[in-house]
Scaffold this active site. Structure first.
Site, PDB file in Angstrom:
ATOM      1  N   GLU A 160       0.788  -1.246   0.000  1.00  0.00           N
ATOM      2  CA  GLU A 160       0.000   0.000   0.000  1.00  0.00           C
ATOM      3  C   GLU A 160       0.814   1.288   0.000  1.00  0.00           C
ATOM      4  O   GLU A 160       0.932   1.984   1.012  1.00  0.00           O
ATOM      5  CB  GLU A 160      -0.922   0.041   1.207  1.00  0.00           C
ATOM      6  CG  GLU A 160      -1.982  -1.020   1.228  1.00  0.00           C
ATOM      7  CD  GLU A 160      -3.038  -0.744   2.290  1.00  0.00           C
ATOM      8  OE1 GLU A 160      -2.801   0.109   3.150  1.00  0.00           O
ATOM      9  OE2 GLU A 160      -4.091  -1.380   2.245  1.00  0.00           O
ATOM     10  N   GLU A 374      -5.967  -8.035   1.117  1.00  0.00           N
ATOM     11  CA  GLU A 374      -6.599  -7.633   2.387  1.00  0.00           C
ATOM     12  C   GLU A 374      -8.033  -7.254   2.108  1.00  0.00           C
ATOM     13  O   GLU A 374      -8.318  -6.519   1.146  1.00  0.00           O
ATOM     14  CB  GLU A 374      -5.914  -6.407   3.003  1.00  0.00           C
ATOM     15  CG  GLU A 374      -4.668  -6.691   3.772  1.00  0.00           C
ATOM     16  CD  GLU A 374      -4.086  -5.430   4.411  1.00  0.00           C
ATOM     17  OE1 GLU A 374      -4.860  -4.557   4.853  1.00  0.00           O
ATOM     18  OE2 GLU A 374      -2.849  -5.335   4.453  1.00  0.00           O
TER      19      GLU A 374
END
Ligand code: BGP
Length: 472
Positions: A160, A374
């Site tokens: 991320e 995720e």
């Protein structure tokens, strides 16, 4: 609706959020250590004490149908100062032991090199805004590829990039807590993508076995109320958070459309970015080397055009209705749609995941495979020793798995799904009351308790049936 048999079902963790032991075994500092201490709300020790309890978590994974685990290596356990001449033997050994135990339990490790935790010695010198951090990251990656080549088959360079740089330089909820600096945000993203490109190239040049990819957090941006005047705002925000990174990953350059949007955002905010020919050559050399893309997805955003001052309030307490996210010359996130959201104001919108995966496949046809790396539901679980009923979490996971199946049916190669999180862990800006795990962690005793979602997950892995939240 059923999930394909070969669809991988895994659980995700991250070193700093799970391990605890932040100053044990020669581990070097990360910026979070002092930052959290100063803030005084919560700290990352002992977190879920994964440093000691990993055999239990892996055994539970094995028993409850979690076939793979995302683990991140804490860079500062291996190189306490980020760029030390010698690796720290205790840190190196810890991950050998962890990977071996995962293998012994039949749980495949997917290993991330950087999950928000640059060593403080490098972070304090500008983190990835400093070229030295890029070089140090590549050396650290090279060390790990070689050291763990017999134990790890799946590598992820970064977790991320957008949340890292926006957290550090735009929202200010990550150290060094700078706000509204678009130059640093975009430059940081670009520099981390160069570091990714160099690491992935090195992995392939050395012909390591296994696969390597990157994880992006891709929240889908829709125009608020479907209105034409908000379409451009949604587009600008999509470029800032998603498309800039996707172009760097899969095109190896930034398209004119993306650079126009970036320049529009920078102009509105007195910012600038420096991209060299050499950087672009690195991106270009890596664009076809990604074996997979990891997508982290929790929510989508509905965006309205916005010309007011930058204004962000991060809801880090779970007090519903307190979020504000408005970026000057980009757009404002709206919350008054008829869409459910959790206590932290994250919109629960599984269609956004399906749309995002279809978009990646369409706009970046050289992608090879996608994992949802995720997805999960932050929830204030009620503890009891009988059965922790987290049906809203089951419903959330089930609906997002249906979105995966819809994307597969639309022709996207979606290979698996990792629930965030395997067990309850520490949350960076929310502490310990925002739980995500299949397994409840009593943070006082470090005991683990399977929640209803863990039983549902086990059943799902056996029958692959997505039709209900019930357990049989
Ligand atoms: C992702 C991170 C994870 C995790 C998750 C949930 O951005 O990769 O590390 O924290 O979000 O977010 P939060 O803990 O803020 O609820």
């Amino acid at each position: 609706m059923n999930l394909p048999k070969e669809f991988l079902l895994g659980g995700a963790t991250a070193a700093y959020q799970a391990e605890g032991a932040t100053a044990v075994g020669g581990k070097g500092k990360v910026a979070w250590d002092d930052y959290l201490e100063k803030q005084g709300r919560f700290k990352a020790d002992p977190a879920s004490d994964f440093y000691n309890k990993y055999p239990i978590d892996l055994k539970l994974s094995h028993e409850f149908g979690v076939d793979a685990i995302r683990i991140s290596i804490a860079w500062s356990r291996i190189f306490p100062n980020g760029d030390d001449a010698e690796a720290n033997p205790a840190g190196v050994q810890f991950y050998h032991d962890l990977f071996k135990e995962a293998r012994a339990q039949g749980v495949e490790p997917y290993v991330t090199l950087h999950h928000f935790d640059t060593p403080d010695a490098l972070h304090s010198q500008g983190d990835f805004l400093n070229q030295h951090t890029i070089d140090s990251f590549v050396k650290y990656a090279a060390f790990c590829f070689e050291e763990y080549k017999d134990e790890v088959s799946y590598w992820i360079t970064f977790n991320e990039i957008w949340p890292v740089t926006s957290g550090q330089y735009l929202v200010g909820k990550f150290p060094p807590a700078i706000t509204y600096d678009f130059s640093k945000t975009l430059q940081g993203q670009h520099n981390m993508m160069v570091a990714h490109a160099k690491a992935i190239k090195l992995f392939k040049d050395n012909q390591y076995e296994g696969e390597i990819g990157i994880i992006h957090s891709l929240e889908t941006k829709y125009p608020y109320e479907g209105k034409k005047e908000n379409e451009h705002a949604a587009f600008l925000y999509d470029v800032l958070a998603n498309k800039f990174l996707l172009d760097a990953t899969y095109k190896g350059y930034y398209t004119e459309e993306v650079m126009d949007a970036v320049n529009e955002i920078l102009l509105a905010n007195n910012g600038e970015i420096h991209i060299t020919e050499e950087d672009l050559a690195h991106l270009d050399a890596a664009k076809d080397l990604n074996d997979f893309l990891g997508i982290n997805y929790y929510q989508s955003n509905f965006v309205k055009a916005y010309d007011g001052d930058n204004d962000i309030h991060h809801n880090g307490t779970g007090e519903k209705g307190t979020s504000v996210f408005a970026l000057h010359g980009v757009g404002e996130q709206m919350f008054d749609m008829d869409i459910p959201r959790n206590d932290w104001d994250w919109l629960i919108y599984p269609d956004g995941l399906r749309d995002q995966m279809i978009r990646v496949a369409k706009e970046y046809p050289n992608y090879k495979k996608i994992y949802v790396t995720e997805n999960g539901m932050g929830y204030k679980d009620d503890f009891n020793t009988e059965l922790i009923d987290d049906t809203p979490r089951i419903d959330y996971i089930r609906k997002h798995l249906i979105a995966c199946k819809e994307a597969i049916d639309a022709g996207v190669n979606v290979a698996g799904y990792f629930v965030w999180s395997l067990m309850d862990v520490f949350s960076w800006s929310n502490g310990y009351n925002k739980r995500y795990g299949l397994f409840y962690v009593d943070f006082d005793t470090q005991e683990r308790y399977p929640k209803k979602s863990a039983y549902w997950w086990k059943q799902l892995n056996e029958n692959r049936d997505l039709s209900s939240n019930d357990i049989g």
